[in-house]
Design an enzyme around this catalytic site. Structure first.
Site, PDB file in Angstrom:
ATOM      1  N   LYS A 109      51.057  45.275  19.930  1.00  0.00           N
ATOM      2  CA  LYS A 109      51.710  45.930  18.765  1.00  0.00           C
ATOM      3  C   LYS A 109      51.048  47.677  19.326  1.00  0.00           C
ATOM      4  CE  LYS A 109      51.176  43.344  15.850  1.00  0.00           C
ATOM      5  NZ  LYS A 109      51.129  43.218  13.670  1.00  0.00           N
ATOM      6  N   GLY A 117      56.827  39.417   8.247  1.00  0.00           N
ATOM      7  CA  GLY A 117      56.264  39.981   9.140  1.00  0.00           C
ATOM      8  C   GLY A 117      56.190  40.055  10.462  1.00  0.00           C
TER       9      GLY A 117
HETATM   10  C1  R5P Z   1      46.239  37.561  11.701  1.00  0.00           C
HETATM   11  O1  R5P Z   1      45.776  37.618  12.152  1.00  0.00           O
HETATM   12  C2  R5P Z   1      46.766  36.471  11.759  1.00  0.00           C
HETATM   13  O2  R5P Z   1      47.134  35.487  12.155  1.00  0.00           O
HETATM   14  C3  R5P Z   1      49.078  35.977  11.083  1.00  0.00           C
HETATM   15  O3  R5P Z   1      49.729  37.278  12.231  1.00  0.00           O
HETATM   16  C4  R5P Z   1      49.071  36.923   9.572  1.00  0.00           C
HETATM   17  O4  R5P Z   1      48.794  36.284   8.823  1.00  0.00           O
HETATM   18  C5  R5P Z   1      50.510  37.258   9.558  1.00  0.00           C
HETATM   19  O5  R5P Z   1      50.766  37.876   8.629  1.00  0.00           O
HETATM   20  P1  R5P Z   1      51.864  38.051   7.934  1.00  0.00           P
HETATM   21  O6  R5P Z   1      53.459  37.078   8.475  1.00  0.00           O
HETATM   22  O7  R5P Z   1      52.262  38.712   6.734  1.00  0.00           O
HETATM   23  O8  R5P Z   1      52.842  39.253   9.481  1.00  0.00           O
END
Ligand code: R5P
Length: 311
Positions: free
Chosen positions: A191, A224
């Protein structure tokens, strides 16, 4: 050996007990009228090797207090050794200072568990491996990858697989899964926001066209990260996108987001008790890790190797 549970995930605790062919220790973990937690153990645990199963998932603070108070009750009841079995270790994402004057809550929680009287900790897919170092007591970090790899082999074994990390931070985890899948190729979703104020661009590192993509991550919270990655992979020509995530935190509109996403399926484990919305979603499937936790507990109690579970 004795197995006790807080209220955060009783079905998982019961499944672990069934694997170990034992029963949960008879105890009450309840609330006073003002919501203070009260624990009463109704069986003798003096001199016992006790494992307390409690995820510190939603409501995180209540479940954490239950865990701490269970440990305190066991210590005061003269248990010989207390292992905090925390399938989902909450607060793990606060593992460093993202800015000045912010806490490192994962370290604080590790201190609280230790101070309450835990002698060991057993967790599953800690958000960052170095959280083990936040504890000065032995800490085993189990991996859900073998359970996921077996499921992927059964369902997608004959497809042209591609393991995908939804962000750069998850590459080590994705590579470990790819290794278990006969060294399947690896792709990364990167990203980027080129300039402040510009919207994020998803770049795919790796050729995913025509591949059955397996996204892997430790946590799905709002959904997300995952749903955006699934869309980017679909746009890049992936044949299908399936996600394997250890901890289904799934807050707010996450389930609705998954239901409306480009994901063919989201597969989570039962480290966190599934909400009704999660259970009802025909896009979400739950794998149990009770045998993995049960086997690790058996080995800790027998003083035999836990790491060899992952050879
Ligand atoms: C981030 O470092 C984690 O590994 C997950 O990618 C993150 O916590 C996912 O969060 P969300 O579902 O709110 O995008």
């Amino acid at each position: 050996m004795k197995l006790m549970a807080g209220n955060s995930n009783l079905p998982l605790a019961r499944a672990v007990a069934a694997y170990l062919e034992t029963e949960l220790t008879h105890a009450s973990v309840r609330r006073f009228a003002d919501e203070e937690v009260f624990v009463e153990i109704h069986q003798n645990v003096r001199g016992e090797d006790v494992f307390v199963v409690q995820s510190t998932s939603f409501p995180a603070n209540d479940n954490l207090m239950e865990l701490l108070i269970c440990i305190d009750a066991l210590r005061r009841a003269s248990a010989k050794r207390i292992t905090a079995v925390v399938p989902y270790f909450g607060y793990a994402r606060q593992d460093r200072k993202p800015g000045p004057r912010t806490p490192i809550s994962a370290k604080l929680v590790a201190n609280l568990i230790t101070k309450a009287g835990a002698d060991r900790v057993l967790a599953v897919d800690l958000h960052a491996g170095q959280i083990q170092g936040f504890f000065d007591i032995p800490t085993d970090n189990l991996y859900a990858a073998p359970v996921m790899a077996a499921d992927i082999q059964t369902r997608y074994g004959s497809s042209d697989l591609m393991v995908v990390s939804p962000d750069v931070g998850g590459v080590v985890r994705a590579r470990a899964l790819a290794k278990r899948l006969d060294n399947a190729p690896l792709a990364i979703v990167d990203k980027r926001r080129d300039r402040p104020g510009q919207s994020e661009v998803m770049n795919i590192i790796g050729e995913v066209r025509g591949r059955a993509c397996i996204l892997i991550d430790d946590i799905i919270d709002s959904g997300g990260t995952l749903c955006n990655a699934a869309q980017a992979l679909t746009d890049a020509g992936a044949a299908s996108v399936t996600a394997y995530i250890t901890h289904g935190v799934l807050t707010g509109a996450a389930v609705a987001r998954v239901n409306g996403s480009a994901l063919k399926e989201l597969v989570i484990t039962d480290t966190i008790l599934a909400t009704e919305a999660t259970q009802q979603s025909d896009r979400i499937r739950i794998l149990t890790i009770a045998p993995l936790i049960g086997e690790a507990i058996r080995r800790i109690a027998d003083e035999s190797s836990v790491s060899s579970l992952f050879d």
